[in-house]
Structure formats: C-alpha cells, structure tokens
Design an enzyme around this catalytic site. Structure first.
Site, PDB file in Angstrom:
ATOM      1  N   HIS A 164       0.971  -1.369   5.270  1.00 37.92           N
ATOM      2  CA  HIS A 164       0.794  -1.762   3.598  1.00 37.92           C
ATOM      3  C   HIS A 164       0.563  -3.447   3.622  1.00 37.92           C
ATOM      4  O   HIS A 164       0.160  -3.695   2.749  1.00 37.92           O
ATOM      5  CB  HIS A 164       1.770  -1.135   3.004  1.00 37.92           C
ATOM      6  CG  HIS A 164       1.612   0.137   2.990  1.00 37.92           C
ATOM      7  ND1 HIS A 164       1.198   1.156   1.825  1.00 37.92           N
ATOM      8  CD2 HIS A 164       2.230   1.079   3.915  1.00 37.92           C
ATOM      9  CE1 HIS A 164       1.357   2.290   1.974  1.00 37.92           C
ATOM     10  NE2 HIS A 164       1.869   2.485   3.205  1.00 37.92           N
ATOM     11  N   ASP A 371      -1.693 -11.409   0.777  1.00 32.84           N
ATOM     12  CA  ASP A 371      -1.296  -9.936   0.199  1.00 32.84           C
ATOM     13  C   ASP A 371      -2.025  -8.929   0.711  1.00 32.84           C
ATOM     14  O   ASP A 371      -3.242  -9.025   1.013  1.00 32.84           O
ATOM     15  CB  ASP A 371      -1.356  -9.847  -1.475  1.00 32.84           C
ATOM     16  CG  ASP A 371      -0.208  -9.363  -1.948  1.00 32.84           C
ATOM     17  OD1 ASP A 371       0.698  -8.655  -1.156  1.00 32.84           O
ATOM     18  OD2 ASP A 371       0.336  -9.854  -3.121  1.00 32.84           O
TER      19      ASP A 371
END
Length: 738
Positions: A164, A371
C-alpha cells in the site's frame, strides 16, 4: 471448502480496555471498508494484531472467542515486538526508505531480527487455520517476508501480496542491508500488487538486479515457479462518501462551520502527521501566496487538519514543533481580529466532520512528498455533490496517475504551488465542474470494490496460468515407472540437452567442458545396443566434436543446423544460407561497443550476443533493446530471434531442435523415449516427442514437459541409475546364458 484468509498488520478493529472490560472499535479505513464484504462471507477470515498488547492467557482466549464471532483471528504481540518490529523496522527502516527519506532510515540488526520473528509468528498463526487449497492475501510492508514463509509450508496455496506504500527505485532500495531477503520474501507470492506502474517497475528492476530474475510483461520466472507483478490503483467506497456528504447531519455541520469562518474561500488540507506528507512545504507555499497576492487577504482561509501520529518519536516531535511554529508565525504576521489565514487543528475527526469540510472547501490541497496512493483527494472529489471545487494534487501521489484533471504540482516547487493556488481560486465554476465531473466518473468506476475484484480475479488467473503450464516433480513413484518402462523396452531413444540439463551454465561458454564423470556416463549410456543417445546443443559443431565426438552417441548442434551420427560425419538436414550474417553482425558489434563485458559468438548458421559478464541490469536492458531491434529487422526475413540464457541468438527461421529431433524419431524404432531440456528453446523438442515419451524440464518454470527436476545433478543421477540397472540386467543375462 476453500476459504480466503486476509492478513494485515492490524485487524479492521481496535481492541480497547475500559474499566477492565474489553471493547472493539471498528476501523473506518479504506481497506476495512473494501474487504468488509468479503472476509465475513462463508468461512473466510481476517488475521492480524488487535491493536493492543494482551499478555494474560484468559484475556487472550476471550479476545480469540470474541473475534472469531466476527470472522477474525488475532496475532498477539508483546511490547518489545511492537517497539522493534512495528515502530522500529517497519516505521524507522522501511517507511522512510520506501518514501525516499533515506536520511531518516535506521539500520538496526535487533529490529531486523524481531521483524523476521514477528513475520514468522504471523506465519505460524496462519498455518493453524489454513488449508492447502486456501487463498491467502497478505497486505503491506510490515509483512514482506510472510509470503515466502507461507510458500515453504503451503507450496500449493494461492498467495497474493499487495503493498500500500510506494516501492522505491533500485538505487534507493539497494541501501537496505536486508534488501535481498525482503525481495525473496515477496517473491513467495503468486501475484504481487502495487498502486502504480512506477512502483511495479521499480520492484521488477530491484528483483532483476539484486536477485537475478528477469521479467517479461510482469511475469517473473524464478526457475521453480512463475509469478506475476501488476498494478492495481486502490479506490474508495464512492457511494459511502457521496451519500454521507448529502446527508442532513453533514449539511447541518457545514452551516455551523461556515458561520464561524468569515472567509468566502476555503482551502482544506488533511493529513496524518508524517514527514512524507509535505506539510511544511505546503505552509511555505501558502505564506508565499499571501505575500504575492495580497488581494486575497480576508478572503481565503486554509483549514489544516493534522491527525496525530507517532508524536512520541523524535522526528515526529520535531515535525510537530516545526508545523506549530510555522502556523503561529504566518497567523501572527497576517491575522487580525476578524480573520485567521490558517485554522489549524491537531486531532482526528469523525467522517461526518470531514465530509462537511470536504463539502465546504473550494480547494483541496493534497501535496505529499511521496505517497503510495493518497485517498484524501478521492474522498474530496466524491464529496463534491455540486461538482464545484478544485483539487491541487502532488504528482508524487499514486492518485495523480488517475486524477489527471486535478492541478498537478511538484511538491518541491513552491512557486508552482503558489500559482496553482491562484489558478484554483480564479477558475470559473463551469471549468471546475468539467474537471470535477471527469474525476468523479473515474473514481466512481474504479472504486474500492472494483479494486478488490480486479486483484482477486487476477490472482485466480495467475493460478490457472501456472497450473496450465505446470510440470509435476519426477518423484520416486514416477521414476520407478520410468525405470520399468526403460527395462522392458527393446529400443530406446534419448534426447539430452547439453547446457542447462547435463551441465550447469558458466560465465564463459567455452569453459563448460564435460567432466570425466559426464563423459563416462554418456559413453556407458550410448554403448548399450538398445540405446540411441542424442545430445542436443545450441553450440557450434566444432565445439561439440571436440568434447563429445569420440563417444558412442549422436549429436545435434547449433539448434539443429548440424547433426552427427556416431558412425558418420557432420551433415545438415536443410539447405541453408548465411548471407544475412554480415548485416546482423554490424548490429551486434554496435551492442558490444555499448555494453562492456558482452561479446559475439559466431556459428555456421547463427550469431550469438552473450552478456553473462555484463553488469546485472544493464545486460538485461540491452538484451531487450537488441531483441526489439532484431525482431523488427526479422519481420520480412527468414530469421528467428531467440532470447535465451544470458544470450540473444539470431538464426534461420526453419532451424529448431524439434525438427532435428524428428529426424531420429522418424528413422529409428523406439519403445522408450526420454527427453531432457531446460529452457524455452527446448520446448520444440518436447513438442516433437510422441505422447508416451517421458519429457523432463530442469527447473520448475512453465513448460509443456510432463515432469521436472530441480538441477542438472538430479538429471545425471537419474541417467546413472538407468545405466546401473542396464549393467545389472546384462550381468544377470550373462549368468543365465553361462
């Protein structure tokens, strides 16, 4: 019945103890939402840490019982394990490295050992509950070693892994002392998923350069199995955020908040406290915006929500102090009794409050330095029911690959961020709606449920693909059957690939000369009057003549251009031309000039570019370029390009080992046939074999062969057993006739 087991560091609930009573608080995270409809189906299960240290056995049993009712199972961790595995290795080593903040990375051997230990603890808990036919889906960077641990104990299970957070480039990842172990851990999966193609590309590059496995269209062949690497951008529960934003409760909160904010333009910024989020740069840009565009004073307010995170860690304490100081300085410089340019809140908020801010905000400022995906920007877009508003998004966030209608900025470029703020504030409403509508359509389609479905469908496809090309290990029972068939056959044919099947590959092709042991084995096998032994090779005929020409065997050389029977000289089975070689040689020489360590090998009817001695990674890169270049040239010619073991070979189209093998199959009677090969060039041999033949691939990669062995040594051992059996039978026959 097979089940799905989801594994993550944390369960989708948080265990809390109030006044001696255990309570479970449901997580609002995107992963919990997306998988919520799956893990409670049938016998499915979610395994993870419950969020609190529980040491007493009676309380542990209570937690197990309560969680099992909700299709969950806990992994209990001690204080030391949380400190060293989670806070230590996961968040002080992997997190900064994977987010390109290597200056913050801590390399601590004790933390690494605890990380290994906890991954093994997760594995042990899974093994208590998993069956061989279950599907196991492992999540995120805290459990990178788990897939290979599971693969060792459950070799036939279906294992997926999803990361993730970003995966860094090779140059950054290689800084980790335990880099190879981490990659090998992930390679235990059948499917490795990332949010973006860039993450996928970085992972494949690191695997290639650190572990030595190449890839083709995302497929990695480890020599024993194949796995797929792919990108799956994670979405949100679009309907949940859209419906929440449209609720009466959120409308009520919006009215209250608006009445307390005097500015008519609102910018929202929501982040967890972390150095990867770019909060100081964002404040710096906002301050510069106020300096450059004073006409927006009193008209614009930045509402900044920072969610507390690890603020007991020194780096995070320093970040908190820096943010506090910057907010105070900017407000002190520009605020007055009716207006504060920044409304700063250091706390977490419920969804309804966040939704009200999303509805109110004219601009969402989402500018992380790095991110994996960032779901805040998607939540903002989903909440804009009137389709007004502007999203300013960092191109370093994974979501930027999908939300191209946002104003994309480089978070390090302060001036660009300032101009993006100005552009967003003056953007006409109709233009806002065009961009917002486009982004809403995208995230509505590619929502969290689509993400789950795509990953699971792809995982099923990988397993089907593996099974369709899988070979069975040539175990003892099969070998006994082969021995019986060999013993009872009056005529036998052997097709034995030289490099990779009889002898290991070497960095220098001419150094792979046969050992005395191999010479003796082939001579004894070929001396049996019932046997016809054919050694197959892509090497030139002179090389094979020097090494094996004196033996009682036949030889196929140069992929089938030349054949030699033991009682005759070399001959070709085809009439071939080599006038193409001069043009192709010029191209190969260009690649030798560009690639130190590479060299050209010339055969009678083919040319080979070798790159075994080239720097790992560079050789594979040049090989891909060369194959692409040669395939383009070969389109309208009678040439074939073979991308082999650390070599690229160009030869005439009509040449292949299968056609040469067919010559023996058609000419000699055979009651028993055994073919052994190792690479995809040997698939032509397997294809040419009769249905009843024993076909064996060295290595457990995809193949049409029926069986596989792991090493050349195993293949030679098998042939030695056949030789010894034949010798024993001959001795028995001699005694009987004597």
């Amino acid at each position: 019945m097979a089940k799905l087991i989801i594994v993550s560091n944390r369960l989708p609930v948080k265990l809390q103890e109030k006044e001696g009573e255990l309570q479970f608080k449901t997580s609002e995270g995107g992963l919990a939402t997306g998988l919520g409809s799956i893990y409670k189906q049938d016998d499915n299960l979610w395994i993870g840490w419950p969020g609190q240290v529980v040491e007493e056995e009676d309380k542990q049993q209570q937690v197990i019982t309560e969680l099992r009712k909700e299709s969950m199972s806990p992994v209990f961790l001690s204080e030391a394990e949380i400190k060293e595995y989670y806070e230590g290795f996961s968040n002080e080593t992997l997190w900064p490295t994977f987010h390109y903040f290597t200056q913050y990375a801590v390399y601590d051997q004790q933390n690494w050992e605890t990380y290994e230990k906890v991954n093994q603890k997760f594995c042990d808990e899974i093994l208590k509950l998993a069956n061989p036919d279950d599907t196991i889906w492992v999540h995120d960077y805290q459990l990178l070693l788990l897939p290979s641990m599971l693969r060792e104990k459950l070799p036939d299970s279906t294992i997926g892994f999803f990361q993730h957070i970003p995966f860094p480039s090779y140059e950054v990842f290689r800084l980790l002392p335990w880099r190879k172990e981490l990659l090998e851990g992930m390679l235990g999966s059948d499917l490795v998923g990332f949010h973006t193609y860039d993450d996928m590309r970085h992972f494949l590059s690191s695997v290639n350069r650190l572990v030595g496995y190449g890839s083709m269209h995302g497929w990695i062949n480890t020599g024993t199995r194949s796995l797929l690497v792919d990108s799956f951008p994670m979405g949100i529960d679009y309907e949940k955020y859209a419906q929440t934003a449209a609720s009466e409760e959120v409308e009520k909160r919006e009215r209250i908040y608006r009445s307390n904010l005097k500015a008519n333009k609102l910018i929202i910024s929501i982040d967890r406290l972390d150095y990867s989020k770019g909060i100081p740069k964002r404040l710096e840009a906002f301050e510069k915006f106020l300096e450059k565009y004073p006409e927006f004073h009193d008209k614009v307010t930045l509402v900044m929500l920072v969610v507390p995170s690890r603020d007991e860690v020194e780096k995070y304490k320093e970040l908190k102090e820096e943010v506090d100081e910057m907010v105070g300085r900017i407000n002190g410089k520009y605020s007055h009794i009716d207006w504060n340019p920044i409304q700063y809140f250091y706390r977490s908020y419920p969804l309804e409050t966040l939704s009200a801010f999303y509805r109110m905000a004219d601009i969402a400022l989402v500018t992380p330095m790095r991110d994996g995906m960032n779901l805040v920007c998607k939540e903002y877009v989903a909440s804009k029911h009137d389709q007004t508003g502007v999203l300013i998004l960092s191109e370093m966030a994974g979501a930027s690959k999908e939300l191209s209608d946002a104003l994309l900025i480089n978070p390090n470029d302060i001036n660009q961020m300032v101009e993006a703020l100005h552009q967003a504030l003056v953007m006409p409403v109709e233009e806002q709606k065009i961009h917002m509508k486009s982004m809403q359509e995208s995230i509505k389609r590619y929502n969290i449920h689509h993400w789950v479905s795509m990953f699971m469908d792809r995982l099923s496809y990988v397993k089907i693909k593996q099974l369709s090309m899988a070979t069975s290990y040539l175990d003892n029972a099969t070998f006994q059957e082969l021995m019986h068939s060999y013993a009872s056959a009056s005529s036998r044919l052997f097709f034995l690939e030289y490099d990779g099947a009889l002898i290991d590959y070497t960095n220098r092709p001419l150094m792979a000369n046969p050992s005395d042991e191999l010479i003796e084995l082939l001579d004894r096998l070929g001396s049996d009057p019932k046997n016809k032994v054919v050694v197959v090779s892509s090497r030139d005929k002179d090389n094979m003549e020097d090494w094996l020409g004196h033996l009682n065997i036949d030889i196929i050389a140069e992929h089938g251009v030349w054949i030699k029977q033991k009682s005759a000289g070399w001959q070709t089975v085809l009439s071939l031309m080599d006038d193409w070689k001069s043009d192709i040689r010029l191209i190969l020489e260009l690649y030798v000039d560009r690639t130190p360590g590479s060299f050209i090998e010339e055969k009678d009817y083919s040319l080979v570019w070798h790159y075994r001695k080239v720097e790992t990674g560079l050789g594979e890169l040049r090989a891909r370029e060369l194959v692409s270049h040669l395939n383009f040239l070969a389109t309208n010619s009678n040439l074939q390009v073979l991308d082999g073991q650390m070599a690229v070979e160009v030869k005439a189209q009509e040449i292949n080992k299968g056609k040469a093998a067919s010559y023996w199959l058609g000419k000699y009677p055979h009651k028993f046939v055994l073919a052994i090969g190792d690479d995809w060039g040997d698939e032509d041999i397997f294809k040419a074999m009769p249905r009843e033949a024993y076909t064996v691939k060295i290595g457990n990669g995809s193949s049409i062969a029926k069986y596989h062995l792991d090493t050349c040594q195993e293949a030679r051992w098998m042939l030695s057993k056949l030789v010894r059996q034949a010798s024993s039978e001959q001795a028995t026959d001699a005694m009987m006739t004597g």
